[in-house]
Design an enzyme around this catalytic site. Sequence first.
Site, mmCIF file in Angstrom:
data_model
loop_
_atom_site.group_PDB
_atom_site.id
_atom_site.type_symbol
_atom_site.label_atom_id
_atom_site.label_comp_id
_atom_site.label_asym_id
_atom_site.label_seq_id
_atom_site.Cartn_x
_atom_site.Cartn_y
_atom_site.Cartn_z
ATOM 1 N N GLY A 135 31.449 11.713 -15.017
ATOM 2 C CA GLY A 135 30.243 12.133 -14.297
ATOM 3 C C GLY A 135 28.955 12.094 -15.107
ATOM 4 N N ASP A 141 39.354 4.014 -4.455
ATOM 5 C CA ASP A 141 39.102 2.698 -5.056
ATOM 6 C C ASP A 141 37.919 2.049 -4.311
ATOM 7 O OD1 ASP A 141 39.137 0.026 -5.740
ATOM 8 O OD2 ASP A 141 41.317 -0.176 -5.580
ATOM 9 N N ASP A 143 29.438 1.719 -13.914
ATOM 10 C CA ASP A 143 29.890 1.692 -15.306
ATOM 11 C C ASP A 143 31.414 1.538 -15.297
ATOM 12 O OD1 ASP A 143 29.509 1.972 -18.076
ATOM 13 O OD2 ASP A 143 29.824 4.138 -18.027
ATOM 14 N N LYS A 193 28.098 -2.607 -15.541
ATOM 15 C CA LYS A 193 28.711 -3.020 -16.813
ATOM 16 C C LYS A 193 29.607 -4.222 -16.590
ATOM 17 C CE LYS A 193 31.989 -0.325 -18.595
ATOM 18 N NZ LYS A 193 32.295 0.979 -19.175
HETATM 19 C C1 SAM Z 1 33.768 4.257 -18.461
HETATM 20 S S1 SAM Z 1 34.262 5.221 -17.103
HETATM 21 C C2 SAM Z 1 32.740 5.671 -16.366
HETATM 22 C C3 SAM Z 1 31.975 6.679 -17.155
HETATM 23 C C4 SAM Z 1 30.835 7.273 -16.364
HETATM 24 N N1 SAM Z 1 29.759 6.302 -16.152
HETATM 25 C C5 SAM Z 1 30.238 8.472 -17.058
HETATM 26 O O1 SAM Z 1 29.074 8.409 -17.472
HETATM 27 O O2 SAM Z 1 30.890 9.503 -17.141
HETATM 28 C C6 SAM Z 1 34.875 4.005 -16.001
HETATM 29 C C7 SAM Z 1 35.479 4.570 -14.733
HETATM 30 O O3 SAM Z 1 35.642 3.511 -13.789
HETATM 31 C C8 SAM Z 1 36.659 3.932 -12.910
HETATM 32 N N2 SAM Z 1 37.108 2.816 -12.059
HETATM 33 C C9 SAM Z 1 37.553 1.600 -12.449
HETATM 34 N N3 SAM Z 1 37.872 0.841 -11.382
HETATM 35 C C10 SAM Z 1 37.597 1.594 -10.279
HETATM 36 C C11 SAM Z 1 37.721 1.354 -8.877
HETATM 37 N N4 SAM Z 1 38.159 0.177 -8.396
HETATM 38 N N5 SAM Z 1 37.355 2.340 -8.022
HETATM 39 C C12 SAM Z 1 36.900 3.527 -8.500
HETATM 40 N N6 SAM Z 1 36.767 3.803 -9.825
HETATM 41 C C13 SAM Z 1 37.111 2.852 -10.706
HETATM 42 C C14 SAM Z 1 37.719 4.464 -13.849
HETATM 43 O O4 SAM Z 1 38.640 5.297 -13.170
HETATM 44 C C15 SAM Z 1 36.864 5.197 -14.893
HETATM 45 O O5 SAM Z 1 36.816 6.571 -14.644
#
Ligand code: SAM
EC number: 2.1.1.166
Length: 210
Positions: free
Chosen positions: A55, A93, A117, A157
């Site tokens: 978050g 998702d 991200d 990203k």
């Molecule tokens: C690097 S973290 C994000 C960090 C966030 N921007 C922060 O500042 O706290 C990446 C996130 O992308 C999510 N993610 C990846 N593919 C996803 C999808 N298809 N749907 C939802 N979430 C996804 C992962 O579960 C993970 O929690």
Amino acid sequence: MGSKWQMEKHNDPYYKKAKKEDYRSRASYKLKQLDKKYKLIKEGNTVVDLGAAPGGWSQVALEKVGEEGIVVGVDLNRFKKFHEENYYGIRGDFTTPEVQEKIMELIGGKAKVVMSDASPSLCGIKNIDQLRSIDLTYAVIGIAENILEEKGNLVMKVFQGPEYKEMLDSLKGKFRHVRTTKPASSRKKSSEMYVVGLEYMPNKKKRKRK
Ligand SMILES: C[S@@+](CC[C@H](N)C(=O)[O-])C[C@H]1O[C@@H](n2cnc3c(N)ncnc32)[C@H](O)[C@@H]1O
């Protein structure tokens, strides 16, 4: 004794700063730096945060949009609730139609900013991880095309790899400006880049190939 990774994490200046300033992740500073450079988010905006957990980006977005704005955060993983009334969390998702419909229901119109991200779950095989990351960016672009208002902004990203340039080219003509950047808080050894699309142009006619 902690692992090398844990030691690096605890010595990381952005990790320490996030702890001190009460941000949920060091990634908050990436969005702050991107926003400072490109003026992505303004007061009153509707912002959709794809891959939001834990978050950190959503926190920054909430600060920027203020009480008049809306932030919708989506993640596969459960993350700590935000108590702000203008924050909506979705667990799911974002590549699926059900979750995309839910986002549209919640924003009840168009969004000014789509940000992602999101990282795919990494298997450690570089080419596969890069391809999964590119697939996610195409899903993000699809969502942006559906929900962004005219002149809206996109930031996402991506892990650079062979398909990176083609993905980047696909954005040209959809946004007035397309930029790539690596904020100072992004670890040097990471192949991640941030792609920024400024001023979405939904009505721009595609140029015919000769
Ligand atoms: C690097 S973290 C994000 C960090 C966030 N921007 C922060 O500042 O706290 C990446 C996130 O992308 C999510 N993610 C990846 N593919 C996803 C999808 N298809 N749907 C939802 N979430 C996804 C992962 O579960 C993970 O929690």
